[in-house]
Design an enzyme around this catalytic site. Structure first.
Site, PDB file in Angstrom:
ATOM      1  N   LYS A   1      50.185  18.754  23.796  1.00 39.46           N
ATOM      2  CA  LYS A   1      48.583  19.568  23.624  1.00 39.46           C
ATOM      3  C   LYS A   1      48.767  20.149  25.215  1.00 39.46           C
ATOM      4  O   LYS A   1      49.225  19.802  25.997  1.00 39.46           O
ATOM      5  CB  LYS A   1      47.623  18.399  23.587  1.00 39.46           C
ATOM      6  CG  LYS A   1      47.941  17.614  22.798  1.00 39.46           C
ATOM      7  CD  LYS A   1      46.592  16.703  22.593  1.00 39.46           C
ATOM      8  CE  LYS A   1      46.293  16.090  23.794  1.00 39.46           C
ATOM      9  NZ  LYS A   1      44.992  14.887  23.615  1.00 39.46           N
TER      10      LYS A   1
ATOM     11  N   ARG B   1      35.454   8.554  13.892  1.00 42.17           N
ATOM     12  CA  ARG B   1      36.539   7.888  15.303  1.00 42.17           C
ATOM     13  C   ARG B   1      36.177   5.852  15.088  1.00 42.17           C
ATOM     14  O   ARG B   1      35.282   6.191  15.701  1.00 42.17           O
ATOM     15  CB  ARG B   1      37.315   8.158  15.283  1.00 42.17           C
ATOM     16  CG  ARG B   1      38.325  10.019  15.375  1.00 42.17           C
ATOM     17  CD  ARG B   1      38.649  10.433  16.137  1.00 42.17           C
ATOM     18  NE  ARG B   1      39.010  11.948  16.170  1.00 42.17           N
ATOM     19  CZ  ARG B   1      39.962  13.098  17.018  1.00 42.17           C
ATOM     20  NH1 ARG B   1      40.389  12.392  17.894  1.00 42.17           N
ATOM     21  NH2 ARG B   1      40.245  14.054  16.543  1.00 42.17           N
TER      22      ARG B   1
ATOM     23  N   HIS C   1      43.370  25.461  12.765  1.00 40.42           N
ATOM     24  CA  HIS C   1      44.757  25.208  12.288  1.00 40.42           C
ATOM     25  C   HIS C   1      45.052  26.752  12.113  1.00 40.42           C
ATOM     26  O   HIS C   1      44.931  27.348  11.107  1.00 40.42           O
ATOM     27  CB  HIS C   1      44.723  24.312  11.506  1.00 40.42           C
ATOM     28  CG  HIS C   1      44.474  22.787  11.222  1.00 40.42           C
ATOM     29  ND1 HIS C   1      42.966  22.688  11.217  1.00 40.42           N
ATOM     30  CD2 HIS C   1      45.055  21.428  12.622  1.00 40.42           C
ATOM     31  CE1 HIS C   1      42.897  21.677  12.231  1.00 40.42           C
ATOM     32  NE2 HIS C   1      44.101  21.282  12.999  1.00 40.42           N
TER      33      HIS C   1
ATOM     34  N   GLN D   1      34.192  19.069  15.412  1.00 42.38           N
ATOM     35  CA  GLN D   1      35.326  20.096  16.381  1.00 42.38           C
ATOM     36  C   GLN D   1      34.835  21.298  15.850  1.00 42.38           C
ATOM     37  O   GLN D   1      34.844  21.162  14.837  1.00 42.38           O
ATOM     38  CB  GLN D   1      36.997  19.530  16.066  1.00 42.38           C
ATOM     39  CG  GLN D   1      36.740  17.413  16.846  1.00 42.38           C
ATOM     40  CD  GLN D   1      37.943  17.539  15.841  1.00 42.38           C
ATOM     41  OE1 GLN D   1      38.753  18.029  14.663  1.00 42.38           O
ATOM     42  NE2 GLN D   1      39.554  16.749  17.177  1.00 42.38           N
TER      43      GLN D   1
ATOM     44  N   ASP E   1      37.370  23.412  15.585  1.00 40.23           N
ATOM     45  CA  ASP E   1      38.561  22.849  15.032  1.00 40.23           C
ATOM     46  C   ASP E   1      38.992  24.325  14.194  1.00 40.23           C
ATOM     47  O   ASP E   1      38.393  25.357  13.733  1.00 40.23           O
ATOM     48  CB  ASP E   1      38.688  22.467  13.788  1.00 40.23           C
ATOM     49  CG  ASP E   1      40.283  21.334  14.228  1.00 40.23           C
ATOM     50  OD1 ASP E   1      40.879  21.533  14.393  1.00 40.23           O
ATOM     51  OD2 ASP E   1      40.747  20.175  13.445  1.00 40.23           O
TER      52      ASP E   1
ATOM     53  N   CYS F   1      42.986  18.801  10.142  1.00 41.56           N
ATOM     54  CA  CYS F   1      43.605  19.301   9.661  1.00 41.56           C
ATOM     55  C   CYS F   1      44.712  18.509   8.463  1.00 41.56           C
ATOM     56  O   CYS F   1      44.731  19.469   7.524  1.00 41.56           O
ATOM     57  CB  CYS F   1      45.117  19.140  10.725  1.00 41.56           C
ATOM     58  SG  CYS F   1      45.475  17.227  11.870  1.00 41.56           S
TER      59      CYS F   1
ATOM     60  N   HIS G   1      47.233  23.782  16.208  1.00 46.21           N
ATOM     61  CA  HIS G   1      45.810  22.743  15.962  1.00 46.21           C
ATOM     62  C   HIS G   1      45.274  23.194  17.219  1.00 46.21           C
ATOM     63  O   HIS G   1      45.761  23.743  18.289  1.00 46.21           O
ATOM     64  CB  HIS G   1      46.070  21.828  16.463  1.00 46.21           C
ATOM     65  CG  HIS G   1      46.829  20.852  14.265  1.00 46.21           C
ATOM     66  ND1 HIS G   1      46.198  19.782  14.320  1.00 46.21           N
ATOM     67  CD2 HIS G   1      48.319  20.674  15.015  1.00 46.21           C
ATOM     68  CE1 HIS G   1      47.534  19.002  13.806  1.00 46.21           C
ATOM     69  NE2 HIS G   1      48.623  19.936  14.146  1.00 46.21           N
TER      70      HIS G   1
END
Length: 646
Positions: A472, A366, A388, A384, A386, A337, A518
């Site tokens: 979330k 991570r 946004h 991910q 991912d 992000c 997200h």
RNA sequence: GCCGAUGUAGCUCAGUUGGUCAGAGCAGCUGAUUUGUAAUCAGCUGGCCGGGGGUUCGAAUCCCUCCAUCGGCUCCA
């Protein structure tokens, strides 16, 4: 007389003080033999507890989850009793029933307990169970309860009682074992006919890492020996679907201690599978108005100071990478992000252009504690799917529901129907864990709750589970052994746009702040593939599987024809292999079956002469003879059926 | 990170109390066989018994330590 309403709405009259067992007996002797507990106005009670008022009741047997719970809770006491007899001086923490069985947290002092000791404990449990020890409920004042455990030297129970409200405290005693407990319990230990201790684990007292670690002993019990046997067989079956086992067998992924723990290596077949998933989602996203972006794997420390990640995770994460001369610090990116925010900032946007949707299969790193790593479901480096979405406040709900649609579309295409939905909100008692204002959080949480309700999703609302920047909506799926994993996630975020000072120009020619959503429908490719493997046991959907068909020539004589078929099928874009080994057909079929290849195409004399193939389907058998065209059409039809929204 | 367990060929596993214990099946390689819907036969290769240290005349076997894995706990942006 009091009126007792049964689940079928029939009402029966009983004398005041009637017990659950007596009600059961009035219905049938069989029920009286099998009943384990009773629900009185929605609360589970002991069967021998007198009922003094009109009530709705439900009699719980083994077939009800509440009945099992009563059995397992009593079994936890039974195990504690056995352990106290075998290991005098043991201190006891808590011992609840759980989804599959029960556990008890115990402190054995200097001693340890391991699976070698299980049989002895199980035998002792059965021995006590056979004595049909009655569970006797007593109620004592709080001071008396405290004195009992202070006397016994069990600081855990003292701790528990201290937290209880003043007044009377209930105990249950069966045989020699007395335990602080609010119940309910079986009448006696008789119904517990089969027990099995499953494993031990360390468990922090009250789940607090800073407190002492107790030994948690897990077990399960059944009213019949046969049920235990079946349960153990079921566990064995589940192990066969473990993604770590299938991943090895089908050569999908591996790990190397030299590369580092928790860092998956995707093998060619696994990579192809993953690419097929990615292609599928990319296509969907293109249609839904997403734009691909690409960002680097590291980011300057400053980036994460702005986003709040540094403050939140800096100390517990991977150490920074430093440049040799300038002394700059970079971090492996833990999320995409912040990078995407910077892309949004790279130019000015008009309100007319919103929503802007940036999508990236972004690999993040991570630091996960070593004991947490688990196959592909919990790793230190993962990708991910991912994206946004930067939108106007008035677009949040519409965008959010559109994302829900994508997630559900994917789940349908993969026949992934057994999922649960969780709304994760902030912990209102500990706002120090989060960034942003109260007002922003309220708006974000409201948006999620409303959008979820609008889509008719039944979601569990859990407080304290939100991300540090926003609430979330998570889609959770269970693995082969019943462990829950989070897959897709959608998050509404008013906070990062503020931190990054994101703006667009509104119709009033003023600067406005966008809202970020997200979202990652798969969650991480690694975890999704893991759960997918366990879901289908390695029998992937035809559109996804790396090898859709394999040609099996009867002998070397037909190799030329086999190659021709291979060429034709490749032109039809059917992913096909050719087994040219000098083996008998039976062997080739067996190997193809083991490799879970959906279609086996046998070619020999007949087929060469007719320009056909003999088709055998994995797990089903011979389908007969097809022309190449017919087969290709059949495959394409099958695939279309699967990936078009149903 | 914590508690407990495990680690023997690519895979699945044997290896009794420390003393020919470095083994099997599958896979792989080489040959023979030319094969019709779940395993053709024969031969061969392959292991620093997870790494390091120790105890012992002698260690896959006992002890310490590190690494990795497994089951939980805690954590999970």
């Amino acid at each position: 007389m009091i009126k007792i309403t049964l689940p079928d709405k029939s009402v029966k009259e009983f004398p005041k003080g009637v017990t659950g067992l007596e009600i059961a007996r009035s219905i049938s002797e069989g029920l009286a033999r099998n009943v384990l507990s009773i629900e009185v106005n929605g609360e589970t009670w002991d069967l021998d507890r007198p009922i003094h008022h009109d009530a709705r009741v439900k009699l719980n047997t083994w077939d009800d989850s509440e009945g099992k719970a009563t059995m397992w809770h009593s079994s936890a006491h039974l195990m504690a009793a056995a352990i106290e007899e075998l290991y005098p001086g043991t201190k006891f923490g808590i011992g609840p029933d759980i989804e599959n069985g029960f556990y008890y947290d115990i402190d054995l002092g200097e001693k340890t307990i391991s699976s070698k000791d299980f049989e002895q404990i199980e035998q002792k449990m059965l021995e006590i169970a056979r004595r049909k020890e009655v569970f006797v409920r007593t109620e004592v004042p709080k001071e008396e309860a405290l004195a009992f455990y202070q006397d016994k030297g069990d600081e855990y129970k003292v701790d528990l009682i201290s937290d209880l409200e003043d007044g009377t405290i209930s105990f249950y005693k069966s045989g020699k074992f007395t335990d602080l407990c609010k119940g309910p319990h079986l009448i006696d230990t008789g119904p517990i006919k089969a027990v099995k201790l499953l494993n031990t684990a360390g468990a922090y007292w009250r789940g607090d890492e800073s407190r002492k670690q107790l030994t948690r002993v897990y077990g399960i019990s059944f009213p019949k020996q046969k049920m235990l046997r079946e349960y153990l067989e079921m566990l064995e079956e589940a192990k066969k679907r473990d993604h770590r086992k299938i991943g090895r067998e089908l050569e999908l992924f591996t790990f190397s201690a030299r590369v580092g723990q928790g860092l998956p290596l995707w093998l060619p077949k696994g990579a192809e599978l993953r690419e097929n998933l990615e292609k599928f989602l990319k296509q969907l996203q293109r249609k839904a108005g997403y734009q691909p972006v690409i960002t680097p794997h590291i980011g300057n420390r400053n980036l994460y100071e702005i986003s709040g990640h540094y403050e939140k995770y800096g100390e517990d994460s991977f150490r920074p990478i430093k440049t040799p001369s300038e002394g700059e610090e970079f971090f492996l990116k833990p999320m995409n992000c912040p990078h995407h925010c910077e892309i949004f900032k790279s130019r000015q946007y008009s309100y007319r252009e919103l929503p802007i949707r940036f999508a990236e299969f972004g690999t993040v790193y991570r630091y996960e504690q070593s004991g947490e790593l688990h196959g592909l479901t919990r790793v230190r480096g993962f990708t991910q799917d991912d994206a946004h979405i930067f939108c106007r406040p008035d677009q949040v709900k519409e965008e959010f529901t559109a994302v829900i649609d994508i997630v559900l579309h994917i789940f349908r295409a993969l026949d992934f129907m057994d999922y649960s939905v969780q709304i994760s909100l902030r912990d209102p008692d500990d706002m120090s864990r989060y960034i942003g204002t109260e007002a922003n959080w309220e708006k974000a949480e409201k948006a999620i709750i409303e959008a979820t309700a609008e889509k008719g999703l039944k979601a569990d609302i859990v407080t304290g589970e939100a991300a540090f920047y926003g609430p979330k909506l998570d889609f959770m799926v269970k693995d082969a052994l019943g462990r829950k994993w989070q897959l897709g996630t959608i998050q509404v975020d008013y906070n990062l746009p503020e931190r990054f000072e994101l703006e667009y120009i509104g119709s009033d020619n003023q600067k406005h702040r966008p809202v970020m959503i997200h979202r990652a429908p798969f969650g991480s490719m690694e975890r999704f593939v893991a759960v997918l493997i366990e879901h289908c046991g390695g029998n992937f959907p035809l559109w996804l599987i790396p090898d859709q068909a394999i040609i099996l020539p009867i002998s070397e004589k037909y190799e030329e024809y086999a190659k021709k078929v291979l060429h034709l099928l490749k032109n039809y874009e059917i992913r096909t292999l050719l087994d040219e080994r000098n083996e008998k057909t039976g062997k080739k079929i067996r190997d193809a079956e083991t490799r879970k290849i959906p279609y086996m195409l046998i070619v020999g004399e007949k087929e060469e002469a007719g320009g056909t193939i003999s088709v055998r389907k994995h797990g089903e058998g011979d389908l007969g003879t097809y022309s190449i065209d017919e087969f290709a059409q059949m495959i394409h039809r099958e695939i279309d059926r699967m990936i078009s929204a149903r």
